[in-house]
Design a protein around this motif. Structure first.
Motif, short mmCIF file in Angstrom:
data_model
loop_
_atom_site.label_atom_id
_atom_site.label_comp_id
_atom_site.label_asym_id
_atom_site.label_seq_id
_atom_site.Cartn_x
_atom_site.Cartn_y
_atom_site.Cartn_z
N VAL A 22 40.95 39.19 34.56
CA VAL A 22 41.35 38.36 35.70
C VAL A 22 41.54 39.22 36.95
O VAL A 22 41.09 38.89 38.04
CB VAL A 22 42.63 37.58 35.37
CG1 VAL A 22 43.21 36.92 36.62
CG2 VAL A 22 42.33 36.51 34.32
N ALA A 23 42.21 40.36 36.77
CA ALA A 23 42.44 41.24 37.92
C ALA A 23 41.13 41.74 38.50
O ALA A 23 40.92 41.78 39.72
CB ALA A 23 43.32 42.41 37.51
N LEU A 26 39.31 38.85 40.35
CA LEU A 26 39.94 38.57 41.65
C LEU A 26 39.60 39.65 42.67
O LEU A 26 39.34 39.35 43.85
CB LEU A 26 41.46 38.44 41.47
CG LEU A 26 41.94 37.21 40.70
CD1 LEU A 26 43.46 37.26 40.51
CD2 LEU A 26 41.54 35.93 41.43
N LEU A 29 36.02 39.04 43.76
CA LEU A 29 35.92 37.93 44.70
C LEU A 29 36.43 38.32 46.07
O LEU A 29 35.87 37.93 47.11
CB LEU A 29 36.69 36.72 44.16
CG LEU A 29 36.09 36.06 42.91
CD1 LEU A 29 37.01 34.96 42.41
CD2 LEU A 29 34.69 35.50 43.21
N GLY A 30 37.51 39.11 46.05
CA GLY A 30 38.03 39.58 47.34
C GLY A 30 37.03 40.45 48.07
O GLY A 30 36.82 40.33 49.29
#
Length: 314
Positions: A22-23, A26, A29-30
């Motif tokens: 998940v990290a 994210l 995506l950032g």
């Protein structure tokens, strides 16, 4: 499965695989959002982007997704490596614990040859297992503290048990001498109440830690501290009984640290400090009772005691 992964994560200091992925997603995506905004700014903020621009944006998006996938694969590989290393470390500790238990069982065996084998096994383990070296040393010293009276059928009062004990003191000495492959300096050697009739501590160095002979008995034979160099730490002979035989500190050097003889008794045998050098630290016999000083140690002649040497009645 989740709880098992959580436990593995706790033992390796890692996040769970879900949190890791998940990290990473994210972050990916950032990075994608930032890259898109920067590209848009570089293109002059077009209101209606053309087909080529859209295609480039799609290519960038796919590249970012591929990069995120690569990072996820790296995270999974990293976790596998860390978990494998942790499992290997646990297995190594398990083997060391099994060796420790086996050596203890040998040391407690009724046959002296088996006890000798266990003693050497424990010393070898102490060399390899730095984290538990003090525990291994404690086992060897504890064996010497077991009550024991030497046989009385020879001038040296030597028997099989004496040989085991002499071997233990020799192993300890070997690890305290200069040039030892593995040094045991800085540890504590608790030889409280030991009975020493034959021991060779010649040329050992004490640079730290504690060497405790408090309440020890020297009933006969020869115990050598010749050439001993105390440059730190503490050596205690408090309450020790020098009753017979010979205990020699000839050519020893005391340059730092403390050597205490509080309450010791010198009532028989010969204790010698011939050629000893008192260049620093403290060698304190001042608290020995004069009633227990009927056979005092032999020192080199002097007009006044050297600094650091405190004698009874001083």
């Amino acid at each position: 499965m989740t709880s098992a992964n959580s436990r593995r994560g706790e033992t390796t200091g890692l996040w769970s695989i879900r949190r890791h992925i998940v990290a990473v997603v994210l972050i990916g995506l950032g990075v994608f959002a930032v890259a898109t905004v920067l590209l848009w700014l570089a293109l002059g903020l077009p209101a209606a982007p053309g087909p080529d621009t859209k295609l480039n944006v799609v290519k960038i998006a796919l590249s970012v997704v591929a990069g995120v996938g690569g990072v996820v694969a790296l995270v999974v590989a990293y976790r596998k490596q860390r978990i494998g290393e942790a499992a290997e470390a646990r297995e190594h500790v398990k083997v060391l614990n099994e060796r420790f238990a086996g050596a203890c069982a040998q040391i407690g065996h009724e046959k002296p040859t088996v006890r000798l084998a266990g003693m050497y096994a424990m010393a070898s383990l102490a060399d390899e297992w730095a984290e538990q070296r003090q525990v291994c040393i404690d086992v060897l010293c504890a064996y010497l503290r077991i009550p024991y009276e030497p046989a009385l059928d020879s001038p040296w009062h030597h028997d099989e048990e004496s040989e085991v004990r002499f071997s233990i003191t020799s192993v300890i000495s070997d690890h305290l001498r200069p040039g030892a492959p593995v040094s045991w300096q800085g540890h504590e050697f608790n030889l409280l109440r030991v009975i020493l009739r034959s021991a060779d501590f010649a040329d050992i160095q004490v640079t730290g830690g504690r060497l405790l002979f408090s309440l020890a008995r020297f009933p006969g034979g020869w115990t050598s501290f010749d050439g001993m160099h105390v440059s730190g730490g503490e050596v205690w002979f408090g309450g020790a009984e020098f009753l017979g035989g010979r205990v020699s500190f000839d050519n020893a050097e005391f340059s730092a640290g403390r050597v205490q003889f509080d309450g010791a008794t010198f009532t028989g045998g010969e204790v010698t400090f011939r050629g000893a050098r008192f260049t620093g630290g403290e060698v304190d016999l001042s608290k020995v009772s004069l009633d227990d000083y009927t056979t005092p140690p032999v020192f080199d002649p002097w007009e006044t005691p050297p600094p650091g040497l405190l004698l009874p009645g001083a």
